[in-house]
Design a protein around this motif. Structure first.
Motif, PDB file in Angstrom:
ATOM      1  N   VAL A 118      -6.724   1.726  -1.846  1.00 49.45           N
ATOM      2  CA  VAL A 118      -6.072   2.778  -1.062  1.00 49.45           C
ATOM      3  C   VAL A 118      -4.559   2.662  -1.211  1.00 49.45           C
ATOM      4  O   VAL A 118      -4.010   1.554  -1.220  1.00 49.45           O
ATOM      5  CB  VAL A 118      -6.442   2.675   0.440  1.00 49.45           C
ATOM      6  N   ARG A 119      -3.892   3.814  -1.315  1.00 47.46           N
ATOM      7  CA  ARG A 119      -2.443   3.883  -1.251  1.00 47.46           C
ATOM      8  C   ARG A 119      -2.069   5.004  -0.282  1.00 47.46           C
ATOM      9  O   ARG A 119      -2.850   5.939  -0.070  1.00 47.46           O
ATOM     10  CB  ARG A 119      -1.823   4.135  -2.633  1.00 47.46           C
ATOM     11  N   ILE A 120      -0.869   4.919   0.292  1.00 47.93           N
ATOM     12  CA  ILE A 120      -0.496   5.803   1.400  1.00 47.93           C
ATOM     13  C   ILE A 120       0.871   6.421   1.169  1.00 47.93           C
ATOM     14  O   ILE A 120       1.818   5.736   0.788  1.00 47.93           O
ATOM     15  CB  ILE A 120      -0.460   5.010   2.722  1.00 47.93           C
ATOM     16  N   TYR A 121       0.961   7.725   1.452  1.00 53.10           N
ATOM     17  CA  TYR A 121       2.246   8.427   1.566  1.00 53.10           C
ATOM     18  C   TYR A 121       2.478   8.766   3.032  1.00 53.10           C
ATOM     19  O   TYR A 121       1.581   9.278   3.714  1.00 53.10           O
ATOM     20  CB  TYR A 121       2.239   9.737   0.785  1.00 53.10           C
ATOM     21  N   ASN A 122       3.695   8.516   3.517  1.00 55.61           N
ATOM     22  CA  ASN A 122       4.093   8.904   4.863  1.00 55.61           C
ATOM     23  C   ASN A 122       5.135  10.025   4.772  1.00 55.61           C
ATOM     24  O   ASN A 122       6.226   9.943   5.321  1.00 55.61           O
ATOM     25  CB  ASN A 122       4.656   7.692   5.624  1.00 55.61           C
ATOM     26  N   ILE A 123       4.796  11.066   4.008  1.00 52.03           N
ATOM     27  CA  ILE A 123       5.675  12.220   3.842  1.00 52.03           C
ATOM     28  C   ILE A 123       4.830  13.484   3.836  1.00 52.03           C
ATOM     29  O   ILE A 123       3.607  13.423   3.802  1.00 52.03           O
ATOM     30  CB  ILE A 123       6.509  12.128   2.540  1.00 52.03           C
ATOM     31  N   ASP A 124       5.485  14.615   3.859  1.00 52.58           N
ATOM     32  CA  ASP A 124       4.808  15.902   3.863  1.00 52.58           C
ATOM     33  C   ASP A 124       3.925  16.046   2.621  1.00 52.58           C
ATOM     34  O   ASP A 124       4.350  15.762   1.500  1.00 52.58           O
ATOM     35  CB  ASP A 124       5.862  17.018   3.890  1.00 52.58           C
ATOM     36  N   ALA A 125       2.704  16.502   2.833  1.00 53.06           N
ATOM     37  CA  ALA A 125       1.763  16.670   1.726  1.00 53.06           C
ATOM     38  C   ALA A 125       2.277  17.640   0.676  1.00 53.06           C
ATOM     39  O   ALA A 125       1.945  17.510  -0.509  1.00 53.06           O
ATOM     40  CB  ALA A 125       0.412  17.150   2.261  1.00 53.06           C
ATOM     41  N   ASN A 126       3.083  18.614   1.082  1.00 53.39           N
ATOM     42  CA  ASN A 126       3.632  19.561   0.109  1.00 53.39           C
ATOM     43  C   ASN A 126       4.446  18.850  -0.960  1.00 53.39           C
ATOM     44  O   ASN A 126       4.359  19.179  -2.145  1.00 53.39           O
ATOM     45  CB  ASN A 126       4.502  20.601   0.823  1.00 53.39           C
ATOM     46  N   ASP A 127       5.228  17.855  -0.544  1.00 50.93           N
ATOM     47  CA  ASP A 127       6.028  17.114  -1.519  1.00 50.93           C
ATOM     48  C   ASP A 127       5.152  16.259  -2.414  1.00 50.93           C
ATOM     49  O   ASP A 127       5.401  16.133  -3.621  1.00 50.93           O
ATOM     50  CB  ASP A 127       7.058  16.241  -0.802  1.00 50.93           C
ATOM     51  N   VAL A 128       4.127  15.645  -1.821  1.00 50.01           N
ATOM     52  CA  VAL A 128       3.207  14.824  -2.625  1.00 50.01           C
ATOM     53  C   VAL A 128       2.585  15.675  -3.722  1.00 50.01           C
ATOM     54  O   VAL A 128       2.526  15.287  -4.899  1.00 50.01           O
ATOM     55  CB  VAL A 128       2.118  14.203  -1.734  1.00 50.01           C
ATOM     56  N   ILE A 129       2.117  16.854  -3.351  1.00 51.23           N
ATOM     57  CA  ILE A 129       1.443  17.740  -4.300  1.00 51.23           C
ATOM     58  C   ILE A 129       2.415  18.255  -5.362  1.00 51.23           C
ATOM     59  O   ILE A 129       2.112  18.246  -6.563  1.00 51.23           O
ATOM     60  CB  ILE A 129       0.792  18.914  -3.554  1.00 51.23           C
ATOM     61  N   ASP A 130       3.568  18.699  -4.937  1.00 51.89           N
ATOM     62  CA  ASP A 130       4.491  19.367  -5.863  1.00 51.89           C
ATOM     63  C   ASP A 130       5.274  18.413  -6.750  1.00 51.89           C
ATOM     64  O   ASP A 130       5.612  18.754  -7.882  1.00 51.89           O
ATOM     65  CB  ASP A 130       5.490  20.221  -5.074  1.00 51.89           C
ATOM     66  N   LEU A 131       5.559  17.219  -6.230  1.00 55.06           N
ATOM     67  CA  LEU A 131       6.527  16.362  -6.908  1.00 55.06           C
ATOM     68  C   LEU A 131       5.973  15.043  -7.434  1.00 55.06           C
ATOM     69  O   LEU A 131       6.558  14.463  -8.362  1.00 55.06           O
ATOM     70  CB  LEU A 131       7.693  16.038  -5.950  1.00 55.06           C
TER      71      LEU A 131
ATOM     72  N   TYR B  11       0.800  -1.230   0.000  1.00 59.37           N
ATOM     73  CA  TYR B  11       0.000   0.000   0.000  1.00 59.37           C
ATOM     74  C   TYR B  11       0.833   1.280   0.000  1.00 59.37           C
ATOM     75  O   TYR B  11       0.292   2.356  -0.254  1.00 59.37           O
ATOM     76  CB  TYR B  11      -0.909   0.030   1.232  1.00 59.37           C
ATOM     77  N   GLY B  12       2.110   1.189   0.311  1.00 59.83           N
ATOM     78  CA  GLY B  12       2.912   2.392   0.489  1.00 59.83           C
ATOM     79  C   GLY B  12       3.454   2.978  -0.805  1.00 59.83           C
ATOM     80  O   GLY B  12       3.824   2.262  -1.734  1.00 59.83           O
TER      81      GLY B  12
END
Length: 244
Positions: free
Chosen positions: A120-133, A50-51
């Protein structure tokens, strides 16, 4: 001093630091805490499935989920039960959750295992990075930010997640017509959210100008929210859609 009997976070869990490399004011305090034994085991079993990580780079959601479906992003899913509830209720949709706190990630992974969910999939990092990168432009049908830290002291309002610049970055990830759904139980923050959204280029309220939305049926009511309602606390939902 470390208690040797406490369950330790899996080594892989801390390899992808949740802290962004972007400059700016951080909207969260990293309170990692300890994963329970159940959360730790769920992480070890199911994170590979899932990650999503920085190493995955820019994703193609169709490739990640193996289909072309409505795509939702929840930023800050807490302990994950509401996200699991939404995913279970809408198996025809796909969901990406972002959460910086490992116990919440472990708790959601256990929910996904127990319910046998695949969407479902999951990010365990800052949302800013998910959005930008990591998310392509116009790939999302809905973005959800439920009960973000209100930073209630006036001197801390600059730390609030919902700010004009952040909203515009979310806008580019939404398809035209896509929904940005915000919810808070702090009246002052709800007023701040309404001001930001009402003045944001490329967004329009699904309700009349300046009006909050009734809670949509597909937003689960959390235990915290139920307790608040019992004490007479209000909850404010805002639903805005991308116009261009």
């Amino acid at each position: 001093m470390t208690d040797q009997n406490d369950p330790q976070e899996p080594k892989d869990a801390v390899a992808d630091s949740p802290i962004t490399m972007r400059r700016g004011v951080r909207s969260f305090v990293l309170r990692q805490g300890r994963m329970t034994e159940g959360q730790k085991k769920a992480y070890e079993r199911s994170w590979p499935k899932y990650g999503l990580t920085r190493e995955d780079g820019m994703i193609d959601p169709r490739q990640v989920f193996g289909r072309d479906a409505m795509l939702n992003l929840e930023i800050g899913f807490g302990m994950g039960k509401s996200l699991a509830d939404m995913a279970e209720a809408a198996p025809e949709q796909d969901f990406i959750g972002v959460e910086v706190h490992l116990p919440g990630v472990g708790a959601l992974l256990k929910e996904l295992e127990d319910r046998g969910l695949e969407n479902v999939r999951i990010y365990n990092i800052d949302a800013n990075d998910v959005i930008d990168l990591y998310l392509p432009d116009a790939c999302l049908d809905r973005v959800m930010v439920f009960f973000p830290d209100p930073w209630h002291k006036k001197k801390h309002h600059k730390r609030r997640l919902i700010q004009p610049e952040f909203v515009q970055r979310l806008r580019h990830k939404l398809r035209v017509g896509g929904i940005l759904h915000l919810a808070t139980d702090w009246e002052n923050y709800s007023e701040h959210m309404m001001e930001v959204m009402s003045e944001s280029e490329g967004f329009a309220n699904t309700q009349a100008v300046g009006e909050f939305s009734p809670r949509p049926d597909d937003r689960p009511i959390t235990k915290f929210e139920k307790r608040g309602e019992g004490l007479g606390h209000g909850v404010w939902d805002l639903l805005f859609y991308r116009t261009n």
